[in-house]
Design a protein around this motif. Sequence first.
Motif, short mmCIF file in Angstrom:
data_model
loop_
_atom_site.label_atom_id
_atom_site.label_comp_id
_atom_site.label_asym_id
_atom_site.label_seq_id
_atom_site.Cartn_x
_atom_site.Cartn_y
_atom_site.Cartn_z
N GLU A 1 0.86 -1.20 0.00
CA GLU A 1 0.00 0.00 0.00
C GLU A 1 0.89 1.24 0.00
O GLU A 1 1.87 1.29 0.75
CB GLU A 1 -0.88 0.02 1.26
CG GLU A 1 -2.15 -0.79 1.09
CD GLU A 1 -3.02 -0.77 2.34
OE1 GLU A 1 -2.85 0.09 3.21
OE2 GLU A 1 -3.89 -1.67 2.43
N GLY A 2 0.58 2.18 -0.86
CA GLY A 2 1.34 3.44 -0.85
C GLY A 2 2.39 3.55 -1.94
O GLY A 2 2.90 4.64 -2.18
N ILE A 3 2.76 2.41 -2.62
CA ILE A 3 3.66 2.57 -3.77
C ILE A 3 2.84 3.20 -4.90
O ILE A 3 1.61 3.22 -4.85
CB ILE A 3 4.32 1.23 -4.22
CG1 ILE A 3 3.28 0.26 -4.80
CG2 ILE A 3 5.09 0.58 -3.08
CD1 ILE A 3 3.91 -0.91 -5.55
N THR A 4 3.51 3.69 -5.91
CA THR A 4 2.80 4.44 -6.96
C THR A 4 1.61 3.64 -7.52
O THR A 4 0.50 4.16 -7.64
CB THR A 4 3.77 4.78 -8.12
OG1 THR A 4 4.97 5.28 -7.55
CG2 THR A 4 3.16 5.80 -9.06
N LEU A 5 1.90 2.39 -7.86
CA LEU A 5 0.87 1.54 -8.47
C LEU A 5 -0.30 1.32 -7.51
O LEU A 5 -1.43 1.11 -7.93
CB LEU A 5 1.53 0.19 -8.82
CG LEU A 5 0.86 -0.73 -9.78
CD1 LEU A 5 0.64 -0.07 -11.13
CD2 LEU A 5 1.71 -2.00 -9.96
N CYS A 6 0.00 1.35 -6.21
CA CYS A 6 -1.02 1.05 -5.20
C CYS A 6 -1.38 2.30 -4.41
O CYS A 6 -1.26 2.33 -3.17
CB CYS A 6 -0.53 -0.05 -4.26
SG CYS A 6 0.02 -1.52 -5.13
N SER A 7 -1.74 3.34 -5.10
CA SER A 7 -2.15 4.58 -4.41
C SER A 7 -3.18 5.30 -5.28
O SER A 7 -3.34 4.98 -6.47
CB SER A 7 -0.93 5.48 -4.18
OG SER A 7 -0.33 5.79 -5.42
N ASP A 8 -3.87 6.23 -4.69
CA ASP A 8 -4.87 7.05 -5.40
C ASP A 8 -4.43 8.51 -5.30
O ASP A 8 -3.61 8.86 -4.45
CB ASP A 8 -6.24 6.93 -4.71
CG ASP A 8 -6.88 5.56 -4.89
OD1 ASP A 8 -6.55 4.87 -5.86
OD2 ASP A 8 -7.72 5.20 -4.03
N PRO A 9 -5.03 9.39 -6.12
CA PRO A 9 -4.79 10.82 -5.94
C PRO A 9 -5.19 11.23 -4.51
O PRO A 9 -6.10 10.60 -3.95
CB PRO A 9 -5.73 11.48 -6.96
CG PRO A 9 -5.95 10.42 -8.00
CD PRO A 9 -5.91 9.11 -7.27
N PRO A 10 -4.56 12.21 -3.86
CA PRO A 10 -3.51 13.07 -4.44
C PRO A 10 -2.09 12.48 -4.33
O PRO A 10 -1.21 12.93 -5.02
CB PRO A 10 -3.61 14.35 -3.60
CG PRO A 10 -4.11 13.88 -2.26
CD PRO A 10 -5.00 12.70 -2.52
N ASP A 11 -1.89 11.45 -3.45
CA ASP A 11 -0.52 10.89 -3.30
C ASP A 11 -0.01 10.37 -4.64
O ASP A 11 1.14 10.59 -5.03
CB ASP A 11 -0.52 9.71 -2.32
CG ASP A 11 -0.60 10.18 -0.90
OD1 ASP A 11 -0.64 11.41 -0.69
OD2 ASP A 11 -0.64 9.32 0.00
N HIS A 12 -0.90 9.66 -5.34
CA HIS A 12 -0.51 9.07 -6.62
C HIS A 12 -0.09 10.14 -7.61
O HIS A 12 0.92 10.02 -8.30
CB HIS A 12 -1.67 8.23 -7.19
CG HIS A 12 -1.42 7.77 -8.58
ND1 HIS A 12 -2.00 8.36 -9.67
CD2 HIS A 12 -0.60 6.82 -9.07
CE1 HIS A 12 -1.56 7.77 -10.77
NE2 HIS A 12 -0.73 6.82 -10.43
#
Length: 394
Positions: free
Chosen positions: A80-91
């Motif tokens: 959870e939290g890597i680019t592939l496994c995140s949503d906006p705004p973090d992504h």
Amino acid sequence: MPTVSTIPASDVDLYTEQARTDPYPIYDELRELGPVVHLTRDDLYALPRYDEVRAALMDWKTFTSARGVFVDPELNRQLEGITLCSDPPDHTMMRSVLGRPLRQDRMREIAPRIESEAERIVTELVDRGRFDAATELAEHLPMAVVSDLVGLPDRGRLKMLEWAAAIWNVQGPANERFAASMPAVDEFMAFATQEAVPGNIDPNGWAAHLYQAADRGEMPHDKCPVMMLDYVTPSLDTTILAITNTIRLFADHPDQWDLLRADRSLIPHAINESLRIESPVPQFSRVLTEDHEVGGVALPAGTRVALLYGAANRDHRQYPDPARFDITRKPSDHLAFGRGEHVCVGMHLARLEMTALLERLADRVRRFEIVESTPMINNGLRGLERLEVSVTRA
Ligand code: HEM
């Protein structure tokens, strides 16, 4: 309206050697069963048809990536939290940094190098007359150019392919392949945290550019090691498989090769058609953030859905006669690069590499003949590990 209790179920195993080699009969079966099929082995709700997969990709608020996009629940939690496994705004923040060197306009800078390497390798191999299109042709540009652009220390460059294969393997269920790959995944994570750090990495490479962005306050420093995953995992094998698949398809369909040689403007369409019919990344998953209807089926919040890109790309509702390789089809709407927020950020690079090789091969090769091939058996990728071909020169 059908609900979870009435959804068709299947105990098919998508991870046997047979299914990794030829998943298409299973995909046909799943598409026929319905727009949503419960895969009981891994408790996933598979979307095998085009419309539902595309709609899910375009709606990240309902179909979140932030709870992982893989199969194994433990791995999904860990990543959870890597680019592939995140949503906006973090992504959005991570993607804007990592995507910078991969933007379409930046491809102009690396195109001359890709093109001259393509020229060199194609000339050498075609002169030889027989070669392995996977290890000698398709691996060349990713290994010679892309791994250099990432700029890892030498030990990392040499191990990138091995680590990437392991990281793809753990994207499936916790089977033997998954377990056997864990030590290499751990080795990569230790390398990313301890060795691939400023001072050891090429200061002009993509990896260093992550740290420079963090220094400028564009993202937190602690994201840098894990964002190496974004450059190491998807940048090599995906493209290697796509190139190898393309050669295999042209060997099997010489009429299509003749068409391409006669009209080079078909190259972009041939690349799309190859990716559509043989998708190197057959699936990722998402989790529903709220109760939602998919293809007329009510699914509760928390359901993990598997987006079967490989099956959707062969849905006859979208592509008539879907198993036919036809480079005049122009299927630019295929889902092999995903869609929406997480659409492949490296697709311009992949297309550049594939185009460079096809251009040179079209100049020099009249026919490909397959001598022998070996499938790649991996939980997250699909294609050929070896493809020995002989060529007739133009
Ligand atoms: C033909 C080759 C390739 C294929 C078939 C492919 C496929 C994909 C797919 C299907 C996704 C979507 C993930 C999702 O839906 O959650 C994706 C994302 C991604 N790809 Fe590719 N890829 C290829 C080449 C590359 C290359 C060369 C790079 C270079 C670094 C790359 C980097 C990435 C990254 C970082 C993401 C994550 C994007 C995000 O989460 O926003 N890919 N790729």
